[in-house]
Every structure is written in C-alpha cells, then in structure tokens.
Design a protein around this motif. Sequence first.
Motif, PDB file in Angstrom:
ATOM      1  N   THR A 136      -5.797   5.216   6.743  1.00  0.00           N
ATOM      2  CA  THR A 136      -6.003   3.807   6.368  1.00  0.00           C
ATOM      3  C   THR A 136      -7.100   3.182   7.220  1.00  0.00           C
ATOM      4  O   THR A 136      -8.006   2.494   6.710  1.00  0.00           O
ATOM      5  N   ILE A 195      -5.767   8.033   0.438  1.00  0.00           N
ATOM      6  CA  ILE A 195      -5.692   6.687  -0.128  1.00  0.00           C
ATOM      7  C   ILE A 195      -5.752   6.764  -1.655  1.00  0.00           C
ATOM      8  O   ILE A 195      -6.729   7.247  -2.228  1.00  0.00           O
ATOM      9  N   SER A 242       2.353   0.802   4.268  1.00  0.00           N
ATOM     10  CA  SER A 242       1.614   0.417   5.461  1.00  0.00           C
ATOM     11  C   SER A 242       1.730  -1.075   5.672  1.00  0.00           C
ATOM     12  O   SER A 242       1.758  -1.862   4.718  1.00  0.00           O
ATOM     13  N   SER A 275       2.145   2.556   9.775  1.00  0.00           N
ATOM     14  CA  SER A 275       2.425   3.369   8.601  1.00  0.00           C
ATOM     15  C   SER A 275       3.847   3.931   8.660  1.00  0.00           C
ATOM     16  O   SER A 275       4.350   4.264   9.739  1.00  0.00           O
ATOM     17  N   ILE A 330       0.865  -1.188   0.000  1.00  0.00           N
ATOM     18  CA  ILE A 330       0.000   0.000   0.000  1.00  0.00           C
ATOM     19  C   ILE A 330       0.901   1.237   0.000  1.00  0.00           C
ATOM     20  O   ILE A 330       1.531   1.572   0.995  1.00  0.00           O
ATOM     21  N   LEU A 357      -6.525  -2.503  -0.389  1.00  0.00           N
ATOM     22  CA  LEU A 357      -7.199  -2.433   0.916  1.00  0.00           C
ATOM     23  C   LEU A 357      -8.511  -3.196   0.902  1.00  0.00           C
ATOM     24  O   LEU A 357      -8.932  -3.753   1.926  1.00  0.00           O
TER      25      LEU A 357
END
Length: 442
Positions: A386, A337, A435, A364, A328, A345
């Motif tokens: 997130t 995002i 992440s 993160s 991510i 995700l």
Amino acid sequence: KFSKSVASKYHESTPAFTKDGNTMYFTRNNYLNGKKGKNSEQTILLKIYRAKKEGDKWTNIEELPFNNNNYSVAHPALSADEKTLYFASDMPGTLGVSDIFKVSINADGSFGTPVNLGNKINTEARETFPFISKDNELYFASDGHPGLGGLDVFVTELKDDGTVGSIKNVGEPVNSSMDDFAFIIDTKSKRGFVSSNRKEDNLGYDDIYKFLETASIPKDCEQQLKGIIVDFDSQEPIVSATVTLFDNSGNKLKTVTSDANGKYDFGTVECDTKLKIRVEKPNYNTNEITAIIPNKPGITESKITLELTEKPMKPGDDLRKALGIDIIYFDLDKSNIRPDAAVELAKIVEVMKQYPNMHIDVRSHTDCRQTAKYNEALSDRRAKSTIAWLVKNGIAKNRLTGKGYGESQLVNDCGCEPTNQSNCSEEQHQKNRRSEFIIVKL
C-alpha cells in the motif's frame, strides 16, 4: 322581516350574523343603492354585502372590497372567533368552476387579501356554500369530491396550524343523488338544516330540510410528528436546521426550524400516511427520510442525522472513514493492490496532496485463515504494498509509515484459532482483510 334596504328586488341569500346580532354578511345580486352592476357579458353576478344593525333597522349596507363586477363572490360564513370570513367565488386564482376562499377580518373592520383554501378542498369542479361550526369544522358542498350525485355536503377539520383534515362525505340521508347544499348545524343541539332538490318529497325546485344528527362524524385519527436532528459523527444536536415536511407526492406541507436542543415538531398529521422529511443546514449534506405514520393516535418520532460536507480531521482519525472512502480490500493470501482498491487509494493521494503536512500510518489486517505468524507477515507485505503504491503515485515516503497486524484485530467473530478453521462466509472474512490510514500528523 327585513327592510327594503336589505330585501331588494333582486335575490338575497345565505346571511351570516356575528354573535351579538349587530353585523350581517349576506349574498345579493350585484345591486346597491338602486344601481345594478353587470359583467362584460351583461350578466348580473353575485356579491357579498355587510350591514350594521342600529336599533331595529339594518343600515350602512356596503359591498366588500374584494367584490368585482366580473366574477361572483357569495355565501359568506364566519369562523367561530369571527376573525375570518369564508366564501365561495370564481375570482382569479380559482382552481375549478368555483372555489372556497377565506379572508381575515381586521380589528378595524377592514379586510386582508382573500386566500384560496387549496387543492385538498377545492377541485376542478364546484365547491360552494361553506359553513363553519362552533367546533371549527368546515362544511361545504362539492360535486368534485366523490359523492352520491350532484352537489354533496362534505366536512373537514380546520386545524390550529392552518392545515385541514381529511375530506369526509357526510353521507345519507343529508346527501342524495341530487344537489344537496347550504348545510348548517348547531353542534350543541345537533339540529340543522340543508337545502336540496331531491325528487322524492320535493315541493318546489330547491327545498329546505331539517335534520337531527344522531351519530357524530368520526374525528380524524391524528399523530404528532416530531424528532431531533443530530450530527452523524458526534451525535450532538444540530440547531437551526431547516426541516421540511412533504406528502408522498412531493407537495410541501410545512417547514420548521430545529430549536436550541436540535428538536423539531410538525404538530399533528393524519394517521396511516407516508410522509417525507427533508433536513437542510449550511455546511452539511442534505438528508431526506420517509416517515411512516401508523393508523392509530399517538406520537411518531424520527431521529435524523446530518453529515458535514467537509469533515474536520485530527490526528488519530482514520482518513478512510473521515472521507467516507470504501474499505481497501485484498484478495485471499494476496498483497497486490486490486483495481477497486486503487480507485479508493487515489482518493487518499488527493487528500494528502491537499494537506502537504499530513503524515499517515498504514495499518494492514488479515483474516484468521493460516497461522498467526503467517498472517502477520502477509499483513506486513500488504502494508508495504500500500505504501509503495502511494509513493509511486506522488506521496513522499517520509510521510508514510506502516505495519501489519495480522489477525490480531478482527472486526467480527470470525476467529480460527487454534484449528485455523472457521464457519464464516467469504464475505465475512473479507471484512477483516483491510487497511486503515491513521493520521499521525496534520
């Protein structure tokens, strides 16, 4: 001179004798006990017969059970251990005009089922007159393999594992521009005979020539191909995996099973080839690799990994890695995002829905640009962003925790302190902007 029981009014040829001299296999036109057999076109074809020697006489002449009035079976040749009979035929299952077959000779004198030697030896043209040397080499005549003209004599090695080596033309002076066939050789004295209708010194139609082998035909270069099958994550050996070898055209060559130590062994393969190895095991994803075999004798070893189709998860694992989900990523100095991140995700969401007791700690990270304090705050915003996306998409907030670690856990050597400057590329920096989804409870 043979008695009339063997030497009939029809043609007899290509006898093959057992080592004790008491059994003979030979070719004859379809004729036995005064009776001749014809096919549907009223042609007398060829059959193989067996005779036993009693005293000075050949008796008990019988045709072999796989003969047939409607096709020819001819030119018998015995293997060195006398347990296999090779012959030429146009019987059903033939790939060309005539092929070479083999059949097992059982201890009681009965026979197995004839087997075609396959398309490495047999072509769409003629393969005939097999001969097996004491060194377990198969010599045969063919006008389907590249040669000097007409039928040429070729040789290949018969390997212990049932495969054959490369097909080699024995070359001049045995072969000519005409038909050359019925080759035999004594590998100890290096002397032999060959039949030919070559024109330069021919006294009839087909003449017999003798020869002395002055230089041996080079043996095949061979490599041993083996290796080990291991689990991708644990690197532990995988037992009882099915390991299949293919040539570069996709033809299956051999299948073996990995042993108690995860090892497999295909035995010998030809040098200077490209092969494919496919590994299969229930509950694992199939894996296929290419094995490049060098052009020199030796051993080629390949370590092949298999990944579980569904990997077991436990607290402490990074869910992203366990599921094979892409990293991510975040844009520089941003915490929103990205569309590509949202796709990944969504996979986290699906797994958490499948495991309703799973709790995740979102960790993160940033790259090194900007100050450490700034990056810690940025990463914390990314963790919160997130978590918010996961909650928005159906995950209860009490199942999620998170924290920003800033630039304190870089995955490469792209640090910037104390100047906040780095020579790393944007791609290298992006690897640090990530992440992690650590399973806290399952």
